[in-house]
Design an enzyme around this catalytic site. Structure first.
Site, PDB file in Angstrom:
ATOM      1  N   HIS A 176     -14.885   2.776   3.852  1.00 20.13           N
ATOM      2  CA  HIS A 176     -14.167   2.640   2.477  1.00 20.13           C
ATOM      3  C   HIS A 176     -14.888   1.894   1.444  1.00 20.13           C
ATOM      4  O   HIS A 176     -15.269   0.594   1.636  1.00 20.13           O
ATOM      5  CB  HIS A 176     -12.852   2.226   2.834  1.00 20.13           C
ATOM      6  CG  HIS A 176     -11.793   3.234   3.343  1.00 20.13           C
ATOM      7  ND1 HIS A 176     -11.014   2.856   4.313  1.00 20.13           N
ATOM      8  CD2 HIS A 176     -11.871   4.562   3.352  1.00 20.13           C
ATOM      9  CE1 HIS A 176     -10.217   4.012   4.833  1.00 20.13           C
ATOM     10  NE2 HIS A 176     -10.797   5.062   4.174  1.00 20.13           N
ATOM     11  N   GLU A 179     -14.105  -1.719   0.551  1.00 21.60           N
ATOM     12  CA  GLU A 179     -13.953  -2.660   1.734  1.00 21.60           C
ATOM     13  C   GLU A 179     -15.400  -3.228   2.071  1.00 21.60           C
ATOM     14  O   GLU A 179     -15.685  -3.527   2.953  1.00 21.60           O
ATOM     15  CB  GLU A 179     -13.538  -1.872   2.971  1.00 21.60           C
ATOM     16  CG  GLU A 179     -11.968  -1.510   2.472  1.00 21.60           C
ATOM     17  CD  GLU A 179     -11.227  -0.411   3.404  1.00 21.60           C
ATOM     18  OE1 GLU A 179     -11.712  -0.627   4.825  1.00 21.60           O
ATOM     19  OE2 GLU A 179     -10.059   0.021   3.405  1.00 21.60           O
ATOM     20  N   HIS A 325     -12.512  -2.573   8.666  1.00 21.17           N
ATOM     21  CA  HIS A 325     -11.720  -2.238   7.497  1.00 21.17           C
ATOM     22  C   HIS A 325     -11.210  -3.478   6.630  1.00 21.17           C
ATOM     23  O   HIS A 325     -11.115  -4.449   7.635  1.00 21.17           O
ATOM     24  CB  HIS A 325     -10.592  -1.090   7.505  1.00 21.17           C
ATOM     25  CG  HIS A 325     -11.255   0.385   7.896  1.00 21.17           C
ATOM     26  ND1 HIS A 325     -11.282   1.091   7.041  1.00 21.17           N
ATOM     27  CD2 HIS A 325     -11.817   0.799   9.333  1.00 21.17           C
ATOM     28  CE1 HIS A 325     -11.873   2.420   7.581  1.00 21.17           C
ATOM     29  NE2 HIS A 325     -12.168   1.860   8.890  1.00 21.17           N
ATOM     30  N   GLU A 387      -8.738  -4.580  10.588  1.00 21.41           N
ATOM     31  CA  GLU A 387      -8.205  -4.678   9.366  1.00 21.41           C
ATOM     32  C   GLU A 387      -8.536  -6.285   9.178  1.00 21.41           C
ATOM     33  O   GLU A 387      -7.593  -7.029   9.339  1.00 21.41           O
ATOM     34  CB  GLU A 387      -6.959  -4.189   8.975  1.00 21.41           C
ATOM     35  CG  GLU A 387      -6.666  -2.513   9.375  1.00 21.41           C
ATOM     36  CD  GLU A 387      -7.265  -2.021   8.085  1.00 21.41           C
ATOM     37  OE1 GLU A 387      -7.640  -2.581   7.045  1.00 21.41           O
ATOM     38  OE2 GLU A 387      -7.066  -0.594   8.108  1.00 21.41           O
TER      39      GLU A 387
HETATM   40 ZN   LIG Z   1     -10.276   0.836   5.249  1.00 25.89          ZN
END
Ligand SMILES: [Zn+2]
Length: 417
Positions: A176, A179, A325, A387
């Site tokens: 992403h 990120e 992420h 994350e």
């Molecule tokens: Zn992500």
């Protein structure tokens, strides 16, 4: 007389990377002539108090973290190292064939400076990543840097390979765009690992040499370089889809909410794991076409970035995969078997313990068509989405130290398992 450098963009780029140490710029933004002449004196350059070509070259060497040097008659390695602010060990690492007791006049070597090259004080862009990878492969020639493909806008999808073991592992970041801190984290981790491995040392009790012998690790630090470019620099360096991107971004020039690639496809919704199920969810979320996030594209792997990830994953058949992420300080895992007691779960528990990150099973909108979902379904091997960080994306650079602290040992442990 040296030519004076006038390209403002180039200057600003170099200053931004070196500025915390250099202080060439005064508070009002003008150049500090005294600082420049001090730098010129320190580096045996002609003192012009201006950013001329020779000074610029020296600054670029600083950015790259090494300089190319041709050995002169009567050079002694130790004296040379002192003069160049390097260490014998670092230079011998960068030049494995160099005989420290027998320097050959005219021989060209790389002299690494005694400092790290990955900058930890500014937003991490594709250009910096590219420079850093070139530097690291000069400083640590035992790594292999190549690319697994090209992005929509023709940026390289870089891969760094290290280790020589049987166990195959993949770490990847920045599926992403907003990120990008995950790319930076992986690069800082990599540089530290390489430095410690160069003297076969330990990090937090983990033997880097043991890891090197047991594991072949592929790091793909920036899966979505166009998305990162859009978030960190806006449209200025983007070639394709410029008008459409502006429209898809609701006519905003600030792309800090952008997750997708520059076709407006969310790469982490573009994998073959209940893709059709996600198509329904997507419509319920009122997403019908290219968007800053969550649009899954026409079919799994329709984008060059996800296609390259699928191909390289099928080719290398990783035993373990960690996809980075932001944000949430959580570890997402997909049970390999319906019971919550398989090897994936056990491993997730241990990773959770060492990082302090919560364990999470994805909810409906998060469970579909992601790289990790596809990886676990396809290979029945442990794969996790980490994350990192907390707050709103893009996570600010100030969180890098805490992210590093929470994740450094977790990656080492994962390689050890
Ligand atoms: Zn992500």
């Amino acid at each position: 007389m040296n030519k004076i450098l006038t390209n403002k963009e180039q200057k600003d780029f170099i200053y931004s990377i070196l500025e915390p140490n250099l202080k060439f710029k005064k508070e009002d933004g003008s150049e500090d002539k005294h600082a420049i002449s001090r730098f010129q004196k320190e580096n045996n350059l002609e003192v012009t108090s201006k950013l001329d070509e020779a000074t610029f070259k020296k600054l670029m060497d600083q950015v790259n973290g090494f300089e190319d040097y041709i050995i002169k008659k009567d050079d002694k390695l130790f004296d040379l190292m002192k003069r160049k602010k390097s260490l014998c060990h670092k230079t011998l690492t960068a030049n494995p064939k160099l005989n420290p007791f027998l320097l050959n006049e005219g021989q060209s070597i790389a002299i690494p400076y005694n400092k790290n090259v990955v900058p930890t004080h500014l937003n991490y862009t594709y250009d910096i990543l590219e420079m850093n990878l070139k530097s690291l492969s000069k400083r640590y020639p035992f790594i292999k840097v190549d690319s697994i493909g090209k992005s929509v806008d023709n940026r390289a999808l870089y891969r760094v390979r290290l280790g020589k073991g049987k166990k195959r592992v993949s770490f990847n970041g920045s599926h992403h765009g907003n990120e990008w801190i995950t790319s930076l984290f992986l690069m800082v981790w990599l540089e530290n690992f390489l430095n410690v491995y160069s003297y076969k040392g330990y990090i937090k009790g983990y033997s880097t040499a043991k890891i090197w012998n047991r594991v072949t690790l592929d790091i793909i630090p920036m899966v979505n370089p166009d998305g990162v470019e859009l978030v960190t620099n806006g449209l200025k360096n983007i070639i394709r889809n410029r008008n459409r991107l502006y429209r898809w971004n609701n006519y905003q020039t600030n792309f800090s909410n952008w997750k997708a690639n520059i076709n407006g496809v969310d790469l982490n919704r573009n994998y073959d794991a209940n893709f059709n199920g996600y198509k329904k969810v997507e419509k319920e979320m009122n997403i019908f076409g290219p968007s800053p996030a969550l649009y899954s594209g026409d079919f799994p792997g329709c984008e060059p970035e996800s296609k390259a990830m699928i191909e390289t994953t099928l080719e290398n058949k990783y035993d373990l995969m960690m996809a980075y992420h932001t944000q949430g300080e959580e570890i997402f895992y997909t049970p390999i078997t319906p019971s919550n007691n398989d090897s994936n779960y056990q491993m997730a528990l241990e990773l959770s313990e060492i990082s302090g990150y919560q364990l999470a099973v994805p909810d409906v909108s998060q469970a579909y068509a992601g790289y990790k979902d596809w990886f676990v379904t396809q290979f029945k091997k442990p794969g996790f989405t980490i994350e990192a960080g907390k707050g709103t994306n893009p996570i600010p650079i100030q969180q890098l130290p805490i992210i590093y602290e929470q994740n450094e040992a977790m990656l080492l442990k994962a390689l050890y398992m």
